[in-house]
Design an enzyme around this catalytic site. Structure first.
Site, PDB file in Angstrom:
ATOM      1  N   GLU A  56       4.571  -4.530  19.644  1.00  0.00           N
ATOM      2  CA  GLU A  56       4.887  -5.324  20.829  1.00  0.00           C
ATOM      3  C   GLU A  56       4.648  -4.537  22.112  1.00  0.00           C
ATOM      4  O   GLU A  56       4.138  -5.085  23.107  1.00  0.00           O
ATOM      5  CB  GLU A  56       6.353  -5.793  20.786  1.00  0.00           C
ATOM      6  N   ALA A 158      -6.018   2.011 -16.169  1.00  0.00           N
ATOM      7  CA  ALA A 158      -7.408   1.632 -16.458  1.00  0.00           C
ATOM      8  C   ALA A 158      -7.584   1.640 -17.964  1.00  0.00           C
ATOM      9  O   ALA A 158      -7.148   2.567 -18.653  1.00  0.00           O
ATOM     10  CB  ALA A 158      -8.379   2.610 -15.793  1.00  0.00           C
ATOM     11  N   ALA A 166      -7.223   5.928 -23.437  1.00  0.00           N
ATOM     12  CA  ALA A 166      -7.720   7.275 -23.727  1.00  0.00           C
ATOM     13  C   ALA A 166      -7.986   7.400 -25.220  1.00  0.00           C
ATOM     14  O   ALA A 166      -7.418   6.668 -26.034  1.00  0.00           O
ATOM     15  CB  ALA A 166      -6.703   8.335 -23.291  1.00  0.00           C
ATOM     16  N   TRP A 174     -14.573   9.035 -17.882  1.00  0.00           N
ATOM     17  CA  TRP A 174     -13.942   7.965 -17.125  1.00  0.00           C
ATOM     18  C   TRP A 174     -14.178   6.666 -17.883  1.00  0.00           C
ATOM     19  O   TRP A 174     -15.299   6.393 -18.327  1.00  0.00           O
ATOM     20  CB  TRP A 174     -14.521   7.852 -15.720  1.00  0.00           C
ATOM     21  N   ARG A 188      -3.837   3.976  -3.733  1.00  0.00           N
ATOM     22  CA  ARG A 188      -3.090   5.228  -3.635  1.00  0.00           C
ATOM     23  C   ARG A 188      -2.816   5.566  -2.175  1.00  0.00           C
ATOM     24  O   ARG A 188      -1.723   6.011  -1.810  1.00  0.00           O
ATOM     25  CB  ARG A 188      -3.888   6.344  -4.316  1.00  0.00           C
ATOM     26  N   THR A 200       0.716  13.477 -18.480  1.00  0.00           N
ATOM     27  CA  THR A 200      -0.533  13.341 -17.733  1.00  0.00           C
ATOM     28  C   THR A 200      -0.895  14.645 -17.042  1.00  0.00           C
ATOM     29  O   THR A 200      -2.064  15.036 -16.986  1.00  0.00           O
ATOM     30  CB  THR A 200      -0.403  12.205 -16.700  1.00  0.00           C
ATOM     31  N   SER A 226      11.137  16.043 -17.479  1.00  0.00           N
ATOM     32  CA  SER A 226      12.525  16.219 -17.920  1.00  0.00           C
ATOM     33  C   SER A 226      12.898  17.683 -18.141  1.00  0.00           C
ATOM     34  O   SER A 226      13.975  18.127 -17.746  1.00  0.00           O
ATOM     35  CB  SER A 226      12.769  15.429 -19.215  1.00  0.00           C
ATOM     36  N   GLU A 298       0.899   6.204 -11.838  1.00  0.00           N
ATOM     37  CA  GLU A 298      -0.344   6.470 -12.562  1.00  0.00           C
ATOM     38  C   GLU A 298      -0.011   7.443 -13.689  1.00  0.00           C
ATOM     39  O   GLU A 298      -0.164   8.645 -13.537  1.00  0.00           O
ATOM     40  CB  GLU A 298      -1.407   7.058 -11.629  1.00  0.00           C
ATOM     41  N   LEU A 303       5.346   7.110 -20.360  1.00  0.00           N
ATOM     42  CA  LEU A 303       6.093   6.849 -19.128  1.00  0.00           C
ATOM     43  C   LEU A 303       5.887   5.413 -18.672  1.00  0.00           C
ATOM     44  O   LEU A 303       6.826   4.772 -18.180  1.00  0.00           O
ATOM     45  CB  LEU A 303       5.685   7.829 -18.030  1.00  0.00           C
TER      46      LEU A 303
END
EC number: 3.5.4.26
Length: 366
Positions: A56, A158, A166, A174, A188, A200, A226, A298, A303
């Site tokens: 504003e 993905a 995987a 990839w 991201r 990961t 953890s 990701e 998880l």
């Protein structure tokens, strides 16, 4: 309430302006403003980053004296309290605008209708609800943090068309193409935090930074670890600083290990649950306390499954590649076996499009 075609056009422009702050405004909301007289735009602006002028104020500065007698279109109710900057409601009143149209009410309890009330008390016509759904989507994380005290969590993954992320040996780079990966970096970049797990970090050694799109800020990197097993050589710790922080969420007290991670620039927070794992709901509350609006998860299938089981996921961002990997490969989510199809998790597809050779699905729990 009836809005004219000009009203719709001006608010659409205000939303377009607000999107310019997509990557920069955190922890503040993304806001755009247009000052207009009929179809004539007199001034416009957007909020770029916390501590700087609100939308504003920028629009009023651009309009100058022409703002007197004009209408202000703003994507979020003008603020009525003193934060890092003075109240926008007071500035609009002083500028002499005669009408203020807000797309939505500010969910911040410090405002929540008070800004519009200040304007009405000054005799200014106030209207709300024009393109409200679009405005809410633009600030879905801010709304979540203000109303639920937790960020909006978007789980990104993905996979192949048979749902594999995987190979059994952990190889995953990839599955999708370059355009999908670049698109993932855009999501991201708009996030306040990127979350992953220790699995990961060990398997892929990711940087968890924005690289494929331009951005002036890096999201907070969060590792769910953890037992404090993050290697000190992990790339996720590279460049850790106040400007590019890394948060390690753990479930055990290990002063020596914690000190070593802090020496690498990480921040360590202890959030154990009864099973000796990180309490994910408490982690989201901690992130909200730190001003995090949107989280992009990701992670791996373990998880991912935990986040879903504990109802921590608000949205799924899935990229599906036109390939098949096979039954023995790793899946998307570690979820328990169902006895009946009636127990399945129903999703609502919000957006479906092709990105390069891949398919992108945006879905939310039904």
């Amino acid at each position: 309430m009836s809005f004219s075609a000009i009203d719709h056009a001006m608010m659409a422009r205000a939303l377009q302006l607000a999107r310019r702050g997509l990557y920069t405004t955190s922890p503040n909301p993304r806001v755009g403003c247009v000052i207009a007289s009929g179809a004539d735009v007199l001034g416009e602006g957007f909020h770029e980053r916390a501590g700087e002028s609100h939308a504003e104020i920028r629009a009023l500065n651009a309009a100058g004296e022409r703002a007197r007698g004009a209408t202000a279109y703003v994507t979020l109710e003008p603020c009525s309290h003193h934060g890092r900057t003075p109240p926008c409601a007071d500035a609009l009143r002083a500028a002499g605008v005669v009408r203020v149209v807000a797309a939505m009410e500010d969910p911040n309890p410090l405002v929540a209708g008070k800004g519009l009330a200040v304007l009405r008390a000054a005799g200014i016509v106030t209207e709300r609800g024009l393109l409200e759904d679009e405005a809410r989507e633009l600030n879905i994380g801010f709304v979540s943090r203000m109303t639920r005290r937790r960020p909006w969590v978007r789980l990104k993954a993905a996979a192949s068309l048979d749902g594999k992320t995987a190979l059994n040996n952990g190889l995953s780079q990839w599955i999708t193409g370059e355009q999908a990966r670049r698109d993932g970096h855009a999501w991201r970049a708009r996030s306040c935090a990127v979350l992953t797990g220790i699995g990961t970090v060990r398997d892929d050694d990711p940087q968890m930074t924005v690289r494929h799109v331009e951005t002036t800020r890096q999201p907070l990197r969060v590792v769910v670890d953890s037992r404090l097993e993050t290697p000190l050589s992990a790339r996720v710790l590279d460049g850790a600083s106040n400007d590019a922080p890394v948060l390690i969420a753990c479930a055990i007290e290990d002063p020596a290990r914690s000190a070593a991670l802090r020496a690498r620039g990480a921040q360590v927070v202890l959030l154990p649950n009864s099973a000796g794992k990180v309490e994910l709901v408490a982690l989201l509350a901690e992130l909200a306390r730190r001003g995090i609006n949107e989280v992009l998860a990701e992670a791996g299938f373990k998880l991912n499954g935990s986040l879903l089981r504990e109802d921590c996921v608000d949205e799924l961002l899935l990229y599906l590649a036109p390939c098949l990997i096979g039954e023995a490969a790793q899946g998307l989510f570690n979820l328990p076996e169902l006895a009946t199809l009636g127990d399945r998790r129903e999703l609502r597809i919000v957006d479906l499009r092709r990105v390069g050779e891949d398919i992108r699905i945006l879905a939310r729990p039904a």
